[in-house]
Enzyme design. Sequence first.
Site, PDB file in Angstrom:
ATOM      1  N   ALA A 138       0.834  -1.204   0.000  1.00  0.00           N
ATOM      2  CA  ALA A 138       0.000   0.000   0.000  1.00  0.00           C
ATOM      3  C   ALA A 138       0.867   1.251   0.000  1.00  0.00           C
ATOM      4  O   ALA A 138       1.664   1.460   0.912  1.00  0.00           O
ATOM      5  CB  ALA A 138      -0.924  -0.002   1.221  1.00  0.00           C
ATOM      6  N   THR A 183       0.226   8.310   3.883  1.00  0.00           N
ATOM      7  CA  THR A 183       0.062   6.892   3.555  1.00  0.00           C
ATOM      8  C   THR A 183       1.363   6.121   3.692  1.00  0.00           C
ATOM      9  O   THR A 183       1.411   5.055   4.316  1.00  0.00           O
ATOM     10  CB  THR A 183      -0.485   6.730   2.127  1.00  0.00           C
ATOM     11  OG1 THR A 183      -1.775   7.329   2.049  1.00  0.00           O
ATOM     12  CG2 THR A 183      -0.589   5.259   1.746  1.00  0.00           C
ATOM     13  N   THR A 241      11.270   0.762  -3.293  1.00  0.00           N
ATOM     14  CA  THR A 241      11.559   1.123  -4.679  1.00  0.00           C
ATOM     15  C   THR A 241      13.020   1.521  -4.845  1.00  0.00           C
ATOM     16  O   THR A 241      13.649   2.025  -3.896  1.00  0.00           O
ATOM     17  CB  THR A 241      10.664   2.301  -5.123  1.00  0.00           C
ATOM     18  OG1 THR A 241      11.112   2.797  -6.394  1.00  0.00           O
ATOM     19  CG2 THR A 241      10.717   3.444  -4.124  1.00  0.00           C
ATOM     20  N   ASP A 242      13.551   1.330  -6.053  1.00  0.00           N
ATOM     21  CA  ASP A 242      14.921   1.768  -6.319  1.00  0.00           C
ATOM     22  C   ASP A 242      15.040   3.295  -6.344  1.00  0.00           C
ATOM     23  O   ASP A 242      16.150   3.846  -6.287  1.00  0.00           O
ATOM     24  CB  ASP A 242      15.440   1.184  -7.636  1.00  0.00           C
ATOM     25  CG  ASP A 242      14.600   1.546  -8.855  1.00  0.00           C
ATOM     26  OD1 ASP A 242      13.571   2.240  -8.699  1.00  0.00           O
ATOM     27  OD2 ASP A 242      14.955   1.124  -9.973  1.00  0.00           O
ATOM     28  N   GLU A 243      13.907   3.987  -6.380  1.00  0.00           N
ATOM     29  CA  GLU A 243      13.953   5.447  -6.440  1.00  0.00           C
ATOM     30  C   GLU A 243      14.508   6.069  -5.158  1.00  0.00           C
ATOM     31  O   GLU A 243      14.883   7.242  -5.152  1.00  0.00           O
ATOM     32  CB  GLU A 243      12.564   6.012  -6.754  1.00  0.00           C
ATOM     33  CG  GLU A 243      12.092   5.653  -8.150  1.00  0.00           C
ATOM     34  CD  GLU A 243      10.826   6.394  -8.561  1.00  0.00           C
ATOM     35  OE1 GLU A 243      10.744   7.605  -8.316  1.00  0.00           O
ATOM     36  OE2 GLU A 243       9.932   5.737  -9.124  1.00  0.00           O
ATOM     37  N   TYR A 275       7.666  11.627  -3.421  1.00  0.00           N
ATOM     38  CA  TYR A 275       7.336  10.200  -3.408  1.00  0.00           C
ATOM     39  C   TYR A 275       8.501   9.366  -2.893  1.00  0.00           C
ATOM     40  O   TYR A 275       8.370   8.595  -1.935  1.00  0.00           O
ATOM     41  CB  TYR A 275       6.934   9.721  -4.809  1.00  0.00           C
ATOM     42  CG  TYR A 275       7.049   8.213  -4.967  1.00  0.00           C
ATOM     43  CD1 TYR A 275       6.301   7.363  -4.159  1.00  0.00           C
ATOM     44  CD2 TYR A 275       7.918   7.652  -5.903  1.00  0.00           C
ATOM     45  CE1 TYR A 275       6.418   5.982  -4.275  1.00  0.00           C
ATOM     46  CE2 TYR A 275       8.035   6.274  -6.029  1.00  0.00           C
ATOM     47  CZ  TYR A 275       7.291   5.446  -5.211  1.00  0.00           C
ATOM     48  OH  TYR A 275       7.414   4.087  -5.321  1.00  0.00           O
ATOM     49  N   SER A 314       9.276   9.855   0.748  1.00  0.00           N
ATOM     50  CA  SER A 314       8.338   9.191   1.661  1.00  0.00           C
ATOM     51  C   SER A 314       8.627   7.694   1.740  1.00  0.00           C
ATOM     52  O   SER A 314       8.497   7.081   2.810  1.00  0.00           O
ATOM     53  CB  SER A 314       6.889   9.439   1.220  1.00  0.00           C
ATOM     54  OG  SER A 314       6.596   8.782   0.003  1.00  0.00           O
ATOM     55  N   LYS A 315       9.044   7.084   0.638  1.00  0.00           N
ATOM     56  CA  LYS A 315       9.384   5.663   0.654  1.00  0.00           C
ATOM     57  C   LYS A 315      10.688   5.423   1.421  1.00  0.00           C
ATOM     58  O   LYS A 315      10.812   4.436   2.167  1.00  0.00           O
ATOM     59  CB  LYS A 315       9.507   5.129  -0.774  1.00  0.00           C
ATOM     60  CG  LYS A 315       8.190   5.057  -1.533  1.00  0.00           C
ATOM     61  CD  LYS A 315       7.200   4.080  -0.918  1.00  0.00           C
ATOM     62  CE  LYS A 315       7.581   2.640  -1.160  1.00  0.00           C
ATOM     63  NZ  LYS A 315       6.535   1.696  -0.635  1.00  0.00           N
TER      64      LYS A 315
END
Length: 340
Positions: A82, A100, A125-127, A153, A156-157
């Site tokens: 999610a 989130t 993520t690889d980002e 984004y 936040s990950k």
Amino acid sequence: MTIIVTGGAGFIGSNFIFHMMKAHPDYRIVCIDKLTYAGNLSTLESVMDDPDFRFVRLDICDREGVDKLFAEEKPDIVVNFAAESHVDRSIEDPGVFLQTNIIGTATLMDACRKYGIKRYHQVSTDEVYGDLPLDRPDLFFTESTPLHTSSPYSSSKAGADLLVLAYHRTYGLPVTISRCSNNYGPYHFPEKLIPLTIINALADKPLPVYGKGENVRDWLYVEDHCKAIDLIIHNGRVGEVYNVGGHNEMRNIDIVKLICKELGKPESLITFVADRKGHDMRYAIDPTKIHSELGWLPETKFADGIVKTVRWYLDNRSWWEPIVSGEYRDYYEKMYGNRK
């Protein structure tokens, strides 16, 4: 074994549910999804009546709702897909991504601590690594590459990843993290590059490409990613991060041209638009760790995977045609209409 899968009505989460129900038919799968714009309940239609599957519409930030579900299901494993995940949307509205992706992750892990679980797995993520220069094809992201985010984004990950590792160190929560490259395949939401290009090309609409289309991504067929996560949650070492990459580096412009060729559409449909703010140039993952420890390797070559993906969109118009209307159409116009 009971597994809670969050974000299971989304692209990768739904494919993971299909994989797990096929690979482990004796498992109980409980899917949580808020059903935001990218969550599509019709994706799960084929499993909704399965006695070993349960769907619950729930926001992972809802502490009371999450706690109640954990009390009912007593899960062994939680796999968290999610997330708000579209970079352009994060630039428009960063706040919802922080809520989130970070607060939601904390809510899930607090429930895991309270009820006791064998494994909490964070899908990242690889980002979070930032990007690599185009003129250094010898460089790759490893698990020890410093985090260097470029967008709200990816920030936040990265924040969520650090929180997951902190919960492991502070509370002893049994966690693992996987950081994947760009996924593609069935049920990919139409705002992303590959499905957007397929759908627009079928309608002979312009194919928007950021900048000159020189940005390079490492592409991973979604089924290969699901198999990797399956291995990690069962055999991966607690407290570890695993990079999951496809060994399929492609320039965006070359992908769009490949799809045009596959569909018999002219490249004149390609329309270059103003580049995204802070657009990362190249992502490339070194998956040596997951290969050496767990024996995983990507099985799908991009040339084969893209053909399968195009065919899936041709054969499943009933899934994506209702999506390409209403709110999505308004958003598409907002993001791409004024970039020319």
